[in-house]
Design an enzyme around this catalytic site. Structure first.
Site, PDB file in Angstrom:
ATOM      1  N   GLY A  83       0.834  -1.208   0.000  1.00  0.00           N
ATOM      2  CA  GLY A  83       0.000   0.000   0.000  1.00  0.00           C
ATOM      3  C   GLY A  83       0.863   1.250   0.000  1.00  0.00           C
ATOM      4  O   GLY A  83       2.092   1.166  -0.025  1.00  0.00           O
ATOM      5  N   THR A 112       1.318   3.572   2.377  1.00  0.00           N
ATOM      6  CA  THR A 112       2.115   3.793   3.595  1.00  0.00           C
ATOM      7  C   THR A 112       3.297   2.822   3.612  1.00  0.00           C
ATOM      8  O   THR A 112       4.430   3.208   3.950  1.00  0.00           O
ATOM      9  CB  THR A 112       1.238   3.618   4.864  1.00  0.00           C
ATOM     10  OG1 THR A 112      -0.033   4.214   4.633  1.00  0.00           O
ATOM     11  CG2 THR A 112       1.893   4.263   6.068  1.00  0.00           C
ATOM     12  N   GLY A 124       0.604  -1.001   6.655  1.00  0.00           N
ATOM     13  CA  GLY A 124      -0.479  -0.047   6.903  1.00  0.00           C
ATOM     14  C   GLY A 124      -1.768  -0.781   7.229  1.00  0.00           C
ATOM     15  O   GLY A 124      -1.784  -2.001   7.417  1.00  0.00           O
ATOM     16  N   ALA A 125      -2.863  -0.032   7.278  1.00  0.00           N
ATOM     17  CA  ALA A 125      -4.187  -0.630   7.511  1.00  0.00           C
ATOM     18  C   ALA A 125      -5.235   0.331   6.973  1.00  0.00           C
ATOM     19  O   ALA A 125      -4.966   1.528   6.775  1.00  0.00           O
ATOM     20  CB  ALA A 125      -4.415  -0.877   8.995  1.00  0.00           C
ATOM     21  N   LYS A 133      -7.854  -4.742   6.820  1.00  0.00           N
ATOM     22  CA  LYS A 133      -6.835  -4.564   5.803  1.00  0.00           C
ATOM     23  C   LYS A 133      -7.341  -5.143   4.480  1.00  0.00           C
ATOM     24  O   LYS A 133      -8.332  -5.834   4.447  1.00  0.00           O
ATOM     25  CB  LYS A 133      -5.535  -5.265   6.205  1.00  0.00           C
ATOM     26  CG  LYS A 133      -4.882  -4.608   7.407  1.00  0.00           C
ATOM     27  CD  LYS A 133      -3.525  -5.167   7.740  1.00  0.00           C
ATOM     28  CE  LYS A 133      -2.632  -5.396   6.579  1.00  0.00           C
ATOM     29  NZ  LYS A 133      -2.422  -4.243   5.687  1.00  0.00           N
ATOM     30  N   GLY A 134      -6.630  -4.838   3.408  1.00  0.00           N
ATOM     31  CA  GLY A 134      -6.999  -5.436   2.126  1.00  0.00           C
ATOM     32  C   GLY A 134      -7.555  -4.453   1.118  1.00  0.00           C
ATOM     33  O   GLY A 134      -7.994  -4.852   0.042  1.00  0.00           O
ATOM     34  N   GLU A 164      -0.546 -10.694   3.217  1.00  0.00           N
ATOM     35  CA  GLU A 164      -0.225  -9.870   4.391  1.00  0.00           C
ATOM     36  C   GLU A 164      -0.438 -10.676   5.670  1.00  0.00           C
ATOM     37  O   GLU A 164       0.388 -10.653   6.587  1.00  0.00           O
ATOM     38  CB  GLU A 164      -1.101  -8.609   4.402  1.00  0.00           C
ATOM     39  CG  GLU A 164      -0.744  -7.641   3.280  1.00  0.00           C
ATOM     40  CD  GLU A 164      -1.707  -6.475   3.132  1.00  0.00           C
ATOM     41  OE1 GLU A 164      -1.316  -5.494   2.494  1.00  0.00           O
ATOM     42  OE2 GLU A 164      -2.835  -6.536   3.627  1.00  0.00           O
TER      43      GLU A 164
HETATM   44  C1  5RP Z   1      -3.330  -3.500   1.283  1.00  0.00           C
HETATM   45  C2  5RP Z   1      -3.577  -3.027   2.661  1.00  0.00           C
HETATM   46  C3  5RP Z   1      -3.078  -1.666   3.028  1.00  0.00           C
HETATM   47  O1  5RP Z   1      -2.287  -1.771   4.153  1.00  0.00           O
HETATM   48  C4  5RP Z   1      -4.239  -0.761   3.320  1.00  0.00           C
HETATM   49  O2  5RP Z   1      -5.112  -0.786   2.200  1.00  0.00           O
HETATM   50  C5  5RP Z   1      -3.791   0.665   3.624  1.00  0.00           C
HETATM   51  O3  5RP Z   1      -3.263   1.229   2.467  1.00  0.00           O
HETATM   52  P1  5RP Z   1      -2.633   2.669   2.427  1.00  0.00           P
HETATM   53  O4  5RP Z   1      -1.375   2.626   3.214  1.00  0.00           O
HETATM   54  O5  5RP Z   1      -2.413   2.914   0.943  1.00  0.00           O
HETATM   55  O6  5RP Z   1      -3.638   3.643   2.995  1.00  0.00           O
HETATM   56  O7  5RP Z   1      -4.143  -3.695   3.483  1.00  0.00           O
HETATM   57  O8  5RP Z   1      -3.911  -4.743   1.035  1.00  0.00           O
END
Ligand code: 5RP
Length: 229
Positions: free
Chosen positions: A38, A40, A91-92, A103-104, A112
């Site tokens: 992601g 982050t 990240g989450a 997540k996801g 993950e």
């Molecule tokens: C990917 C994830 C990411 O950690 C989640 O979507 C957060 O993404 P970002 O850091 O772009 O906000 O679970 O499968």
């Protein structure tokens, strides 16, 4: 990019750097670091490159993260050859105060969850907008074997959710994603198990049975570090 998303990007970058600084102070000899997916996680990978001589290598949770790690010259190992992992950093989409996560959003939830399960410490890195009292405002991603799409959809409707097929998206494992809307997740551990028990589900994006160990939150007043309440 508007002002709000520009500020959010800055917070993600700050928290990613703080996670690298924290890890740098804790790294044991020959450590392996699990890497999330992601935007982050991407900032984390970029910051990690500066200390790449201080650990042995990484395991990536997606092909995208693997590519980014390799572009920085950071070694990436197959999980099957790894026996120990000191950290998993990711990240989450949402976190409650028990550090149970959704997540996801990027569709990498299964890898993950697998990589996170091996780590001694799961460090979650988020900007402040991801914190919530009750999980579920963010639609819960579920990875599903393609032939089971209708079966799983019906089962989730019976559980009170509103699953939407993520159009045009295929996971790194060749599967599809259903995003479940309209859930108020008051019992995340039970729901994680119940959805995972539907035949055809690979896994769902609740990280409640094994939540994060530590969360670092990028806020307007700096980075806050918290453990489960
Ligand atoms: C990917 C994830 C990411 O950690 C989640 O979507 C957060 O993404 P970002 O850091 O772009 O906000 O679970 O499968």
């Amino acid at each position: 990019m508007n002002d709000v998303s520009a500020r959010q990007e800055t917070l993600k970058q700050q928290v990613a750097q703080a996670a690298v600084d924290y890890m740098d102070s804790q790294l044991k000899n020959h450590s392996i670091v699990g890497i999330g997916t992601g935007s982050t996680a991407n900032y984390f990978i970029d910051a990690l490159a500066r200390i790449k001589h201080k650990f042995d290598g990484t395991v990536a949770s997606s092909l995208a993260s693997e590519q980014r790690l390799r572009s920085h010259g950071i070694p990436v190992y197959d999980l099957n050859v790894i026996n120990d992992m000191q950290f998993y950093v990711d990240g989450a989409d949402e976190s409650n105060h028990q550090l149970e996560l959704i997540k996801g959003g990027g569709g990498a939830l299964t890898r993950e969850k697998i990589v996170a399960s091996m780590a001694d410490q799961f460090i979650c890195i988020v900007d402040a907008s991801k914190m919530c009292e009750t999980l579920g405002k963010f639609p819960l991603p579920v990875e599903v074997i393609p032939m089971a799409r209708s079966v799983v959809t019906r089962a989730i409707v019976r559980m009170g959710g509103r699953p939407l097929y993520r159009q045009g998206f295929v996971t790194d494992n060749g599967n599809i994603i259903l995003d479940i809307h309209d859930l108020q997740i008051t019992q995340p551990r039970q729901l994680e198990s119940a959805i995972n028990n539907i035949p055809g589900v690979v896994t769902n994006g609740l990280f409640a049975l094994k939540p994060a160990d530590l969360i670092m939150i990028g806020t307007a007043n700096g980075v806050e570090t918290r453990v489960a309440r």
